[in-house]
Scaffold this motif. Structure first.
Motif, PDB file in Angstrom:
ATOM      1  N   LEU A  22       3.125  -0.925   9.538  1.00 28.62           N
ATOM      2  CA  LEU A  22       2.263  -2.095   9.353  1.00 28.62           C
ATOM      3  C   LEU A  22       0.783  -1.820   9.629  1.00 28.62           C
ATOM      4  CD1 LEU A  22       2.345  -5.155   8.679  1.00 28.62           C
ATOM      5  CD2 LEU A  22       2.690  -5.572  11.121  1.00 28.62           C
ATOM      6  N   ASP A  23       0.526  -0.995  10.631  1.00 20.73           N
ATOM      7  CA  ASP A  23      -0.881  -0.753  10.981  1.00 20.73           C
ATOM      8  C   ASP A  23      -1.307   0.695  10.761  1.00 20.73           C
ATOM      9  OD1 ASP A  23      -1.730  -3.409  11.837  1.00 20.73           O
ATOM     10  OD2 ASP A  23      -0.191  -3.168  13.365  1.00 20.73           O
ATOM     11  N   PRO A  62      -1.138  -1.756   5.630  1.00 21.64           N
ATOM     12  CA  PRO A  62      -0.277  -2.800   5.049  1.00 21.64           C
ATOM     13  C   PRO A  62      -0.630  -4.192   5.564  1.00 21.64           C
ATOM     14  CG  PRO A  62       1.042  -0.879   5.584  1.00 21.64           C
ATOM     15  CD  PRO A  62      -0.343  -0.598   6.120  1.00 21.64           C
ATOM     16  N   ARG A  63      -1.026  -4.276   6.822  1.00 20.86           N
ATOM     17  CA  ARG A  63      -1.403  -5.590   7.358  1.00 20.86           C
ATOM     18  C   ARG A  63      -2.574  -6.174   6.558  1.00 20.86           C
ATOM     19  NH1 ARG A  63      -0.735  -7.964  12.539  1.00 20.86           N
ATOM     20  NH2 ARG A  63      -0.021  -5.997  13.406  1.00 20.86           N
ATOM     21  N   ALA A 101       4.902 -12.197  13.012  1.00 15.75           N
ATOM     22  CA  ALA A 101       3.930 -12.661  13.998  1.00 15.75           C
ATOM     23  C   ALA A 101       2.505 -12.468  13.495  1.00 15.75           C
ATOM     24  CB  ALA A 101       4.128 -11.912  15.315  1.00 15.75           C
ATOM     25  N   GLY A 102       2.307 -11.462  12.657  1.00 15.55           N
ATOM     26  CA  GLY A 102       0.954 -11.112  12.237  1.00 15.55           C
ATOM     27  C   GLY A 102       0.429 -11.889  11.050  1.00 15.55           C
ATOM     28  N   GLY A 155       0.794  -1.223   0.000  1.00 15.32           N
ATOM     29  CA  GLY A 155       0.000   0.000   0.000  1.00 15.32           C
ATOM     30  C   GLY A 155       0.825   1.270   0.000  1.00 15.32           C
ATOM     31  N   GLY A 156       2.117   1.146   0.299  1.00 13.94           N
ATOM     32  CA  GLY A 156       2.951   2.331   0.515  1.00 13.94           C
ATOM     33  C   GLY A 156       3.329   3.062  -0.762  1.00 13.94           C
TER      34      GLY A 156
END
Lengths: 427, 555
Positions: B201-202, B212-213, B253-254, B187-188
């Motif tokens: 990330l969030d 992004p997550r 982790a996500g 998305g960046g």
């Protein structure tokens, strides 16, 4: 896509790519009647001239006398074998033609140079010295809220640039179309395309085109906080230049458009550099991008293919066995003037206007039938037009998108790639 | 014709063969069982030599617009490495961003027989494939970049059905002739066009409201359920930013156990300790990777010297322009599709930051246990040109050599790294996993990267030289489809490799939405966007090979 079979006598082709300028519009509808083509939709004047032209019957010739293709190619191979520095110029062709030209030039230790690289070298010099931030056609169409047409007549060069990029009916990030301001730097630039619902305002900084560089330099100077002693620059009030600086800072996404071959300023490289530095400065706080237009006669394609195969932009010399780049001393103009080049192979497969340079050196033309020639070349071989006579690919002038070309007619002449490869096989 | 490769020491991890003396038989380009009649037409005595499958580079920027920008921008780099034509090969140039032709020759001369371009913009796919077609000797393939393209972001923001998103992902793989999908700064790249300068990330995208997550989870799930062999290839958030080790840990982790490949992870393993607020996160990342079996990585090792970084990550590359050396760079916003940034870089062993980057990459190599989940890359040319691979292999296999090299780097960087305490030396078997079997398995190349019966006879033979840099730099023989193409490290035959693609299923009704989207917003028609097989195959520069995908599923 063909409404009827592509082999039928009468067919309609949709989404046809127009190869006659660097914009490569790909929404043309073209009808075939026998051996004639007629544009039914989305053809600009240049496209109509290109697609609907009636080309004279043409055969390969040696010294003006008709010969077989094989005889002509054999004669060319012999001339290349004898030459100490063959020069492959024009290079108005598609990806396949350029691949074949590079292969032949490499094999015969020659020079490659596009007809327009004398202008393109100014862009390349800026790329190699400073670089830039640029955008592409779709990004500009949907995103730009301020478009600056800088010192070059884009509407004259690309008749559908405004229709397709500047004034679309709909853009992606708003309901309906974005409201955008168009600024013309230069007096006498054709502004007739800047119309429609999305055009909020049209502003002109009416300097003579020869002095557009002064206005651009003043703009950058003011943006850098430098004072300007006089009240006006090249006939443009400094307050108007400051107003443009303010608009650029306030815009969310400005796009500064130029076409290097159309610039009238004395130092195009300096102009392009100033423009690109202006864009870089704006990006410290907002978004802005340059957009380089032009690139007709396959110029972007030739430069890109040469770039990936040799590592260098045009012009390139293979005289030492390895490609060498020198924008001045490897140009065909220089090689002719210095007497180093002793054979000119000129390739022009789109318009009939791309004449070889005047020279008494032996000259071979691989050209569109009816190509304007000041004198009869030693050998002439008619070649097909990519996107009409044969399939192929071209790279668009934003240097990102490449488009597929289709054969619309039964080929009247072989492709440049076929002829060049056959010649190489005869060396 | 039956060819026998006799008596070599074979390292073929896909078939569990670890340095056994074996004979290999080749017929019609493939590896076959020993002939029943024992008749052999040609024999190569390979006693004392090392035999592996041809090497596979799963992440090397060899084709596409940003590479050609890099080429055009750096004539001074090419001038130092001119390549003359021979009676077999074409002229070109080498070093940081070599010409396509030279890249193909040099890969083959190092024993590589397949290379994968990891960042193909769908809008630029035609050119990327044309450049790869002009890269001789090796097989090719490309990963389509998604995740900052407006069609996908609109689907995500509108909370479209996952099946429609999967259809779009699969359609893109078809239309761009890709084998896998990569996401770059999720998305960046799009956010940068809206003037966002970072996107963690969030963090929400200002226009679409997605994070992004969201992008990572949606795309990784899509690929898994589409049955595409290679997991989502992830260039994560915050590339090169000190402190990004935490982002990378949270990313791992996500992922909720979904398979992902984290690429050039070295550039995402930076802490903020020390006087310069730059430290190694290598051990932390290695521990996370060791623990999470759904994660594979490649390193993106930095090696010293001039190179050129080239990435789709326009946001982070714009940030990196301050380090450009020489001071010139290109950033582009591209076609509501993606972007790119090309920034020349000179990594210096006497620079604390560069030296620590070097050490971090080696820490990752030496601390990650499972060679099946780590691939050997420099992220050519971002960390170093691919021609440095033999040197990198020696660094991994030879602790004495590695320690000698450590003496030359910035002493504070050496002191800030645990590298000197790591004794591990890679074995030939592990190198064969990292450079052959692992990438082939991950990419789903069923008949490449191994030496079992039925595999394509892409085979590299080395002298067992204790100087592993010399050994891997100059193979004795390279066979492509059973033909000798390199002998003694030099090209003896020029061939064209094939292009590997995947063809996951999609519901063709997605084309209706796409056709409408193209006609409303794009400057290229939907029909012309799609790249046909014929465009790749015409001209005799290699065919298209469809690698299998698993059946589409839903969760």
């Amino acid at each position: 896509m063909s409404a009827m079979g592509e082999n039928a006598d009468a067919s309609t082709f949709e989404n046809v790519v127009c190869p006659f300028c660097g914009l490569l519009c790909d929404d043309l509808e073209v009808e075939r009647q026998g051996t004639d083509l007629k544009i039914r939709k989305n053809g600009c004047h240049r496209a109509v001239v290109g697609f609907e032209r009636a080309l004279p019957a043409s055969k390969p010739q040696i010294a003006g006398k008709d010969v077989s293709l094989d005889e002509a190619m054999t004669a060319v191979a012999q001339m290349i074998n004898k030459a100490s520095l063959p020069m492959y110029g024009g290079l108005s062709t598609d990806v396949g033609g350029m691949r074949a030209a590079l292969s032949l030039a490499d094999r015969s230790s020659g020079v490659v140079d596009h007809a327009f690289s004398g202008a393109a070298k100014h862009n390349m010099a800026v790329l190699q010295q400073a670089g830039w931030i640029t955008s592409t056609l779709t990004e500009t169409r949907n995103r730009a809220d301020l478009i600056v047409i800088a010192g070059s007549d884009i509407h004259k060069l690309h008749h559908r640039f405004f229709e397709r990029i500047v004034c679309p009916e709909e853009t992606m990030f708003q309901d309906g179309a974005i409201k955008r301001t168009v600024v013309f730097i230069g007096d006498g630039l054709d502004q007739s395309g800047a119309k429609g619902a999305c055009i909020d305002e049209v502003i002109t900084l009416p300097c003579p085109l020869e002095q557009a560089d002064e206005v651009l330099a003043a703009l950058l100077a003011r943006m850098r906080g430098k004072p300007i002693a006089s009240q006006d620059v090249a006939g443009v009030a400094v307050s108007d230049i400051e107003d443009l600086a303010k608009r650029l800072h306030e815009a969310s996404y400005s796009v500064l458009v130029w076409a290097v071959g159309e610039l009238k300023v004395p130092e195009p490289e300096l102009f392009v550099h100033t423009l690109c530095e202006t864009v870089k400065l704006l990006n410290r706080t907002t978004r802005s991008a340059g957009l380089s237009m032009g690139g007709g006669e396959g110029a972007i394609t030739a430069n890109s293919v040469c770039g990936w195969q040799s590592g260098y932009p045009l012009p390139v010399s293979y005289a030492s066995g390895a490609p060498k780049y020198d924008p001045e001393f490897n140009s065909i103009d220089y090689k002719i003037a210095s007497g180093e080049g002793d054979l000119l192979v000129w390739l022009a497969s789109f318009t009939t206007d791309l004449e070889p340079p005047e020279t008494s050196l032996p000259t071979i033309v691989l050209g569109t039938p009816g190509i304007k020639l000041k004198r009869q070349p030693e050998v002439f071989i008619p070649v097909g037009t990519p996107g009409i006579d044969h399939a192929g690919q071209l790279i668009r002038n934003d240097s990102v998108v490449s488009l597929p070309l289709r054969a619309l007619l039964a080929p009247r002449h072989p492709s440049a790639a076929e002829v060049l490869s056959a010649i190489e096989a005869k060396l | 014709m039956l060819i026998k490769l006799t008596g070599g020491r074979v390292y073929d991890p896909a078939n569990g063969v670890d340095g056994e003396i074996r004979d290999i038989y080749v017929r019609d380009g493939k590896i076959v069982s020993p002939p029943e009649d024992g008749r052999v037409d040609q024999e190569y005595g390979l006693h004392g030599r090392i035999v592996m499958a041809g090497a596979i580079d799963p992440h090397t920027h060899i084709g596409g617009g940003k590479m050609t920008i890099g080429r055009l921008m750096l004539p001074e780099d090419h001038r130092g490495d001119p390549v003359c034509h021979t009676h077999l090969t074409r002229g070109g140039c080498g070093h940081a961003v070599p010409s396509t032709l030279t890249a193909g020759y040099r890969y083959a001369e190092m024993g590589y027989t397949a290379c994968f371009e990891p960042a193909m913009l769908p809008a630029n796919a035609r050119q990327a494939h044309m450049e790869m077609a002009d890269t001789p000797m090796v097989d090719k393939g490309a990963f389509a970049m998604l995740g900052s393209d407006d069609f996908f972001l609109r689907q995500l923001a509108a909370k479209d059905d996952i099946e429609a998103i999967k259809d779009y992902v699969a359609w893109t793989i078809h239309a761009s002739q890709a084998i896998a999908v990569k996401v770059v700064n999720p998305g960046g790249i799009s956010a940068f066009k809206f003037n966002q300068r970072e996107l963690d990330l969030d963090e929400q995208h200002v226009h679409y409201g997605i994070t992004p997550r969201d992008v990572l989870l949606t795309l990784s799930r899509s690929l898994k359920e589409l049955g595409v062999a290679h997991p989502l290839h992830v260039h994560g958030c915050n590339l090169g930013v000190p402190g990004n080790v935490e982002t990378t840990e949270r990313t791992i982790a996500g992922m909720e156990g979904l398979p992902v490949h984290l690429t050039h992870i070295q550039f995402h393993s930076y802490g903020t300790e020390g006087d310069l607020k730059f430290s190694s996160g290598g051990a932390r990342i290695a521990e996370m990777v060791n623990k999470h079996k759904n994660i594979s990585i490649d390193v993106g090792q930095v090696l010293f010297g001039q190179t050129c970084t080239a990435s789709g990550d326009s946001m982070r590359q714009y940030g990196n322009t301050k380090s450009a050396n020489p001071k010139k760079w290109v950033v582009m916003d591209i076609e509501c599709d993606a972007g790119c940034g090309v920034v020349p870089m000179k990594y210096r062993d006497k620079s604390f930051v560069n030296a620590l980057q070097w050490a971090i990459g080696l820490e990752l190599f030496l601390l990650i246990d499972d060679p099946w989940r780590i691939f050997l890359t420099t992220d050519h040319p971002n960390g170093a040109p691919f021609t440095c691979y033999p040197h990198l292999i020696r660094l991994l296999m030879d602790k004495g050599f590695r320690n000698d090299m450590m003496q030359k780097i910035h002493p504070d960087a050496a002191a800030a790294s645990i590298l000197g305490t790591l004794d591990r030396e890679y074995t030939l078997y592990e190198i064969a996993i990292m450079t052959r079997a692992g990438p082939a398995k991950s990419l789903g190349l069923r008949d490449r990267g191994h030496l079992g019966v039925g595999a394509h006879a892409d085979i590299t033979v080395y002298d067992d030289n204790p100087d592993r840099e010399a050994m891997f730099g100059t193979p004795v023989f390279v066979f492509k489809n059973g033909e000798v193409i390199v002998r003694g490290g030099k090209i003896v035959k020029v061939v064209h490799g094939d292009t590997h693609v995947a063809r996951p299923d999609f519901d063709p009704s997605i084309e209706k939405s796409l056709r409408d989207y193209f006609s409303r917003y794009h400057t290229m028609s939907f029909d012309n966007f799609k790249l046909s097989d014929a465009e790749i195959e015409d001209g005799g520069r290699g065919g298209v090979i469809i690698q299998p995908t698993a059946a589409r599923s839903t969760s």
